[in-house]
Write an enzyme that holds these catalytic residues in place. Structure first.
Site, PDB file in Angstrom:
ATOM      1  CD  GLU A  42      -2.774   1.221   2.441  1.00 29.95           C
ATOM      2  OE1 GLU A  42      -2.777   0.305   3.272  1.00 29.95           O
ATOM      3  OE2 GLU A  42      -3.479   2.253   2.527  1.00 29.95           O
ATOM      4  NE  ARG A 269       4.037  -7.728  10.920  1.00 30.35           N
ATOM      5  CZ  ARG A 269       3.281  -7.082  10.023  1.00 30.35           C
ATOM      6  NH1 ARG A 269       2.170  -7.612   9.585  1.00 30.35           N
ATOM      7  NH2 ARG A 269       3.628  -5.906   9.592  1.00 30.35           N
ATOM      8  CE  LYS A 279       3.073   0.115   4.879  1.00 33.19           C
ATOM      9  NZ  LYS A 279       2.552   0.150   3.530  1.00 33.19           N
TER      10      LYS A 279
HETATM   11  P1  ATP Z   1       1.470  -1.851   8.356  1.00 36.92           P
HETATM   12  O1  ATP Z   1       2.948  -1.825   8.685  1.00 36.92           O
HETATM   13  O2  ATP Z   1       0.879  -0.510   8.455  1.00 36.92           O
HETATM   14  O3  ATP Z   1       0.746  -2.942   9.053  1.00 36.92           O
HETATM   15  P2  ATP Z   1       1.880  -3.346   5.997  1.00 36.92           P
HETATM   16  O4  ATP Z   1       3.322  -3.438   6.339  1.00 36.92           O
HETATM   17  O5  ATP Z   1       1.016  -4.535   6.061  1.00 36.92           O
HETATM   18  O6  ATP Z   1       1.285  -2.175   6.835  1.00 36.92           O
HETATM   19  P3  ATP Z   1       1.532  -3.301   3.154  1.00 36.92           P
HETATM   20  O7  ATP Z   1       1.998  -2.248   2.223  1.00 36.92           O
HETATM   21  O8  ATP Z   1       0.120  -3.697   3.085  1.00 36.92           O
HETATM   22  O9  ATP Z   1       1.826  -2.708   4.574  1.00 36.92           O
HETATM   23  O10 ATP Z   1       2.464  -4.581   3.020  1.00 36.92           O
HETATM   24  C1  ATP Z   1       2.738  -5.145   1.777  1.00 36.92           C
HETATM   25  C2  ATP Z   1       3.118  -6.576   1.917  1.00 36.92           C
HETATM   26  O11 ATP Z   1       4.231  -6.712   2.770  1.00 36.92           O
HETATM   27  C3  ATP Z   1       2.007  -7.397   2.529  1.00 36.92           C
HETATM   28  O12 ATP Z   1       1.868  -8.579   1.752  1.00 36.92           O
HETATM   29  C4  ATP Z   1       2.480  -7.706   3.896  1.00 36.92           C
HETATM   30  O13 ATP Z   1       1.990  -8.946   4.315  1.00 36.92           O
HETATM   31  C5  ATP Z   1       3.995  -7.714   3.733  1.00 36.92           C
HETATM   32  N1  ATP Z   1       4.641  -7.345   4.977  1.00 36.92           N
HETATM   33  C6  ATP Z   1       4.418  -6.239   5.696  1.00 36.92           C
HETATM   34  N2  ATP Z   1       5.145  -6.247   6.819  1.00 36.92           N
HETATM   35  C7  ATP Z   1       5.867  -7.384   6.818  1.00 36.92           C
HETATM   36  C8  ATP Z   1       6.818  -7.975   7.714  1.00 36.92           C
HETATM   37  N3  ATP Z   1       7.177  -7.382   8.845  1.00 36.92           N
HETATM   38  N4  ATP Z   1       7.348  -9.167   7.375  1.00 36.92           N
HETATM   39  C9  ATP Z   1       7.015  -9.762   6.233  1.00 36.92           C
HETATM   40  N5  ATP Z   1       6.132  -9.269   5.349  1.00 36.92           N
HETATM   41  C10 ATP Z   1       5.552  -8.095   5.633  1.00 36.92           C
END
Ligand code: ATP
Ligand code: MG
Length: 569
Positions: A42, A269, A279
């Site tokens: 996003e 994650r 974020k």
């Molecule tokens: P927020 O940090 O606000 O929860 P987000 O990190 O989920 O948001 P996105 O842009 O939706 O933000 O993430 C894009 C992709 O990255 C998604 O498929 C998410 O599952 C993956 N992702 C995000 N954070 C992690 C993480 N810490 N480890 C592995 N994958 C991640």
């Protein structure tokens, strides 16, 4: 080599659980053997190391199975999304080496198609317009142990729903006046199945579609259908989406026109010690000035890591060591630092830089003479060659490398003691001068042994300590920025009542040293160039660097003082 991998066996990774699933499907001939993954950010912030993990996993699988990889922006929330974030994400994914070829997509590309499908679902009696305010809807959702209550608008006839939905699209209603909800099951034990919202009214400008829409799809509805439209076979996401999976499948069921369907698979994650990864929090650190921007070298963002001196390869090494887990856990940030050392050890030229200079005068060396010595660039890389190093009667050494009254195990310079100057001669401390007022040492006087030249006939003579140095008249000035952890606590969220993670910020995470002296070969460096400053660590030229004043960021010290795992020696 100081940096042995933690556990050599760990590098020969066996098949992870996602590969096991894929291998099984391939043996059953699913999707005609086609493998297609995607990364769906996003654009509401910069990418961080967790995203890097996800990108490398998705791209890695597409490569391993000779499949395809898409980059798709999940841009369904216009109030939080910006072009700046799109641009930074493109740069970061490219830098990591994940190649989407010609498959760069935006969920907003599919708004028309999604709308069309929504009308179809309405006509099939599987979605309805609800006039209730958000609070009411959430009240009626119930709790996991208490079933929800049906909305009084749940049984509107399809024609009426269609009419209202079209008027929502036409802009007849203000924000929040109505939503479109999927008609699933208000008694489902899974809260996500209790008639989730598919569309909300939002009179907001979108960074790509402008003012065309005042109706925006929700994540769950847009995401799976975008996967479906792109022919994604494996929709890999993080564990918090596990409970969304039945809804993901339900939505695909409503529109599925072909045999093929995307499959959602969840993995744990990445969490790192001493690091916040959300974020929202990273944005707060930037907006409120706790750090100097998204690419501050202390940030866990990809741009911050890049500016700090991390390489794409080092992040790959790290991602591989971490592996793919099914349960959430916290990875020691020392493993990340270990990974960049492993990579830079092979690549970075060794040079000499004195961060906190103390002048040494070699009293028996001719005053106006300059001698050119030869220094090996990288003992780990036979092709890296040698460079010239000027030597003269005045050199700088590190202030911490001299003590007037040293403790027992101090093998550096002290009155009456000998040390070797790296690539040069053995010197012996004869005397020193202190500032009368402050007592600070201002100069050290030494003699050198002309027979002890490194690489020369007399060079076999051994002394206990070897110091880095630079020739005073040849050295150039430089600024060095050293970083410590951004948070004091291993778990930044571990705070007392009434405080938040910011209470754990480390006030000493940045140290700027402006009076450093580096060897003259570093005059023409460019941002991103990487070096090992001997005995001091790995350093990377910062984007603030100028020809007049080169600026170096310390990527990592040579050995991690925080970690037990790499300090066995
Ligand atoms: P927020 O940090 O606000 O929860 P987000 O990190 O989920 O948001 P996105 O842009 O939706 O933000 O993430 C894009 C992709 O990255 C998604 O498929 C998410 O599952 C993956 N992702 C995000 N954070 C992690 C993480 N810490 N480890 C592995 N994958 C991640
Ligand atoms: Mg997300």
């Amino acid at each position: 080599m100081d940096d042995k991998p933690m556990d050599d066996n760990k590098e020969k990774q066996s098949v992870n659980f996602i590969e096991t699933i894929i291998n099984e499907e391939l043996s059953e001939g699913k999707n005609d053997g086609r493998i297609h993954t995607r990364f769906p950010p996003e654009p509401n912030g910069y990418l961080h190391i967790g995203h890097a993990k996800s990108i490398l996993l998705n791209y890695g699988i597409s490569q391993e199975y000779k499949g395809k990889f898409n980059l798709r922006f999940d841009d369904t929330n216009p109030t939080k999304e910006e072009q700046e974030y799109v641009d930074s994400i493109l740069e970061d994914v490219k830098w990591l080496g994940a190649d989407w070829e010609d498959r760069l997509f935006f969920a907003s590309d599919y708004f028309d198609q999604l709308y069309e499908w929504a009308e179809k679902i309405i006509m099939n009696g599987k979605a309805y317009v609800d006039d209730q305010p958000a609070e009411k809807i959430s009240e009626q959702r119930g709790t996991p142990s208490k079933p929800g209550t049906e909305s009084p608008f749940r049984n509107r006839i399809p024609e009426e729903n269609l009419d209202l939905f079209r008027r929502m699209k036409a802009g007849e209603f203000p924000n929040g006046a109505k939503v479109l909800r999927a008609k699933v099951d208000m008694t489902s034990p899974n809260m996500h199945m209790r008639d989730p919202v598919m569309y909300r009214i939002l009179h907001a400008h979108h960074h790509r579609t402008g003012d065309k829409w005042c109706l925006y799809p929700m994540y769950d509805w847009a995401h799976g259908e975008s996967d479906y439209l792109e022919g994604i076979t494996h929709s890999i996401c993080t564990l918090e989406f596990e409970v969304h999976r039945p809804l993901y499948d339900w939505f695909v069921d409503q529109i599925q026109e072909a045999e093929y369907r995307p499959r959602q698979i969840e993995f744990a994650r990445l969490n790192l010690s001493y690091t916040v990864m959300s974020k929202r929090k990273l944005l707060e650190l930037v907006k409120e000035g706790y750090v100097n921007g998204w690419d501050d070298p202390r940030m866990p963002t990809i741009s911050g890591l890049r500016r700090r001196g991390y390489t794409p390869e080092s992040l790959k090494i790290f991602a591989e060591k971490v592996g793919v887990a099914k349960r959430n856990n916290v990875i020691d940030v020392a493993l990340l630092e270990h990974s960049v050392r492993e990579d830079l050890n092979k690549k970075a030229s060794r040079v000499m830089a004195v961060l906190d200079p103390l002048k040494v005068i070699i009293t028996n060396y001719p005053e106006n003479e300059t001698e050119i010595l030869r220094a090996e660039n990288n003992p780990e890389d036979p092709d890296a060659g040698y460079r010239d190093l000027p030597f003269s009667n005045e050199v700088y050494i590190e202030r911490s490398d001299f003590m007037t009254d040293p403790p027992k195990k101090y093998f550096r310079l002290a009155p009456g003691r000998e040390v070797r100057l790296k690539n040069a001669y053995i010197i012996k401390c004869e005397d020193y001068k202190t500032d009368e007022v402050t007592g600070e040492i201002v100069e050290v006087y030494c003699t050198y042994d002309p027979e002890s030249k490194s690489g020369g006939a007399g060079s076999q003579r051994k002394v206990k300590g070897t110091l880095h140095w630079v020739s005073a008249q040849h050295a150039i000035d430089a600024e060095v920025r050293q970083f410590d952890r951004l948070f004091k606590n291993e778990d930044p969220e571990n705070v007392e009542a009434g405080q938040d993670y910011k209470a754990n910020l480390n006030p000493d995470s940045l140290t700027i040293m402006k009076a450093c002296k580096v060897e003259p070969g570093l005059r023409d460096v460019n941002p991103g160039d990487k070096f090992q400053f001997q005995r001091m660590g790995y350093f990377c030229v910062d984007t603030d660097s100028t020809p007049e004043m080169p600026v170096f960021n310390r990527t990592v010290p040579l050995r991690d003082p925080w970690s037990k795992m790499s300090s066995k020696k």
